[in-house]
Design a protein around this motif. Structure first.
Motif, PDB file in Angstrom:
ATOM      1  N   LEU A  96      -3.921  -3.454   8.258  1.00 56.94           N
ATOM      2  CA  LEU A  96      -4.951  -3.558   7.229  1.00 56.94           C
ATOM      3  C   LEU A  96      -6.306  -3.233   7.828  1.00 56.94           C
ATOM      4  N   VAL A 118      -5.500 -10.718   0.758  1.00 58.25           N
ATOM      5  CA  VAL A 118      -4.731  -9.472   0.809  1.00 58.25           C
ATOM      6  C   VAL A 118      -3.944  -9.388   2.115  1.00 58.25           C
ATOM      7  N   VAL A 157      -3.012   0.173   5.211  1.00 51.37           N
ATOM      8  CA  VAL A 157      -3.668  -0.097   3.940  1.00 51.37           C
ATOM      9  C   VAL A 157      -5.155  -0.239   4.205  1.00 51.37           C
ATOM     10  N   THR A 169      -2.804   4.047   2.370  1.00 51.04           N
ATOM     11  CA  THR A 169      -2.836   3.551   1.001  1.00 51.04           C
ATOM     12  C   THR A 169      -4.201   2.923   0.799  1.00 51.04           C
ATOM     13  N   PHE A 170      -4.892   3.292  -0.265  1.00 49.35           N
ATOM     14  CA  PHE A 170      -6.215   2.733  -0.531  1.00 49.35           C
ATOM     15  C   PHE A 170      -6.097   1.683  -1.618  1.00 49.35           C
ATOM     16  N   ARG A 171      -6.759   0.563  -1.404  1.00 53.05           N
ATOM     17  CA  ARG A 171      -6.726  -0.537  -2.361  1.00 53.05           C
ATOM     18  C   ARG A 171      -8.128  -1.084  -2.554  1.00 53.05           C
ATOM     19  N   THR A 172      -8.467  -1.363  -3.787  1.00 53.77           N
ATOM     20  CA  THR A 172      -9.765  -1.953  -4.106  1.00 53.77           C
ATOM     21  C   THR A 172      -9.536  -3.314  -4.740  1.00 53.77           C
ATOM     22  N   GLU A 173     -10.309  -4.279  -4.322  1.00 55.36           N
ATOM     23  CA  GLU A 173     -10.314  -5.600  -4.958  1.00 55.36           C
ATOM     24  C   GLU A 173     -11.727  -5.855  -5.444  1.00 55.36           C
ATOM     25  N   THR A 191       2.593  -4.036   8.478  1.00 54.43           N
ATOM     26  CA  THR A 191       1.503  -3.373   7.770  1.00 54.43           C
ATOM     27  C   THR A 191       0.205  -3.596   8.527  1.00 54.43           C
ATOM     28  N   ARG A 218     -13.349   5.324  -1.576  1.00 49.88           N
ATOM     29  CA  ARG A 218     -11.978   5.821  -1.398  1.00 49.88           C
ATOM     30  C   ARG A 218     -12.004   7.234  -0.807  1.00 49.88           C
ATOM     31  N   LEU A 266       0.064  -8.967   2.074  1.00 49.22           N
ATOM     32  CA  LEU A 266       0.733  -7.827   2.707  1.00 49.22           C
ATOM     33  C   LEU A 266       1.515  -8.228   3.950  1.00 49.22           C
ATOM     34  N   LEU A 312      -8.610  -1.402   2.623  1.00 52.65           N
ATOM     35  CA  LEU A 312      -9.043  -2.321   1.566  1.00 52.65           C
ATOM     36  C   LEU A 312     -10.560  -2.302   1.443  1.00 52.65           C
TER      37      LEU A 312
END
Length: 148
Positions: free
Chosen positions: A4, A103, A32, A77-81, A2, A66, A107, A34
């Motif tokens: 990032l 993260v 991904v 793939t979009f990810r929010t923390e 993966t 995003r 991952l 982030l």
């Protein structure tokens, strides 16, 4: 494997995301993206996510970032923390770095793409996430220092 790409919408982060997208396409690996959003209106203003006086709305910020990220990397793939520090001495930047590293570990990222003018420098400013993220030995780091 993966890949990032931490992304805050800045020019350097966008350049790093472009490089990550190239690698993802070339290697046929998952990408991904982030975005870490501290519960800190000043941090959001400094990054141009909101203007002075505009209300802090983490959901709206995440939606806007995003959209920008997926315009560069539509198959990612979009990810929010969201982070909210409970440590009195932690800064928003410290919280962002912790979230990125967490993260990346979760991952099992093989490469983290960072847009930073300072990553790898001997002396790094406290406001940069580049150097602390680059110091983690669990993954390789691709540092983008220029937007062209």
């Amino acid at each position: 494997m993966t890949l990032l790409a931490p992304y805050d919408g800045s020019e350097l982060a966008t350049s790093a995301l472009e490089k990550a997208t190239e690698f993802s396409d070339m290697l046929d690996e998952e990408l991904v993206v982030l975005t870490v959003i501290p519960d800190d209106a000043e941090y959001a203003q400094e990054r141009g996510w909101i203007t002075r006086g505009e209300p802090f709305d983490a959901g709206a910020i995440a939606d806007g970032i995003r959209d920008r990220a997926l315009s560069v990397a539509p198959s990612a793939t979009f990810r929010t923390e969201r982070v909210d520090s409970d440590e009195p001495t932690a800064t928003a930047t410290t919280d962002v770095v912790r979230a990125i590293r967490l993260v990346a570990g979760e991952l099992e990222a093989s490469v983290v793409f960072i847009g930073s003018e300072n990553a790898g420098s001997v002396i790094a400013p406290l406001s940069s996430v580049g150097s602390p993220v680059a110091n983690d030995q669990r993954y390789d780091v691709y540092v983008v220092r220029h937007t062209d």
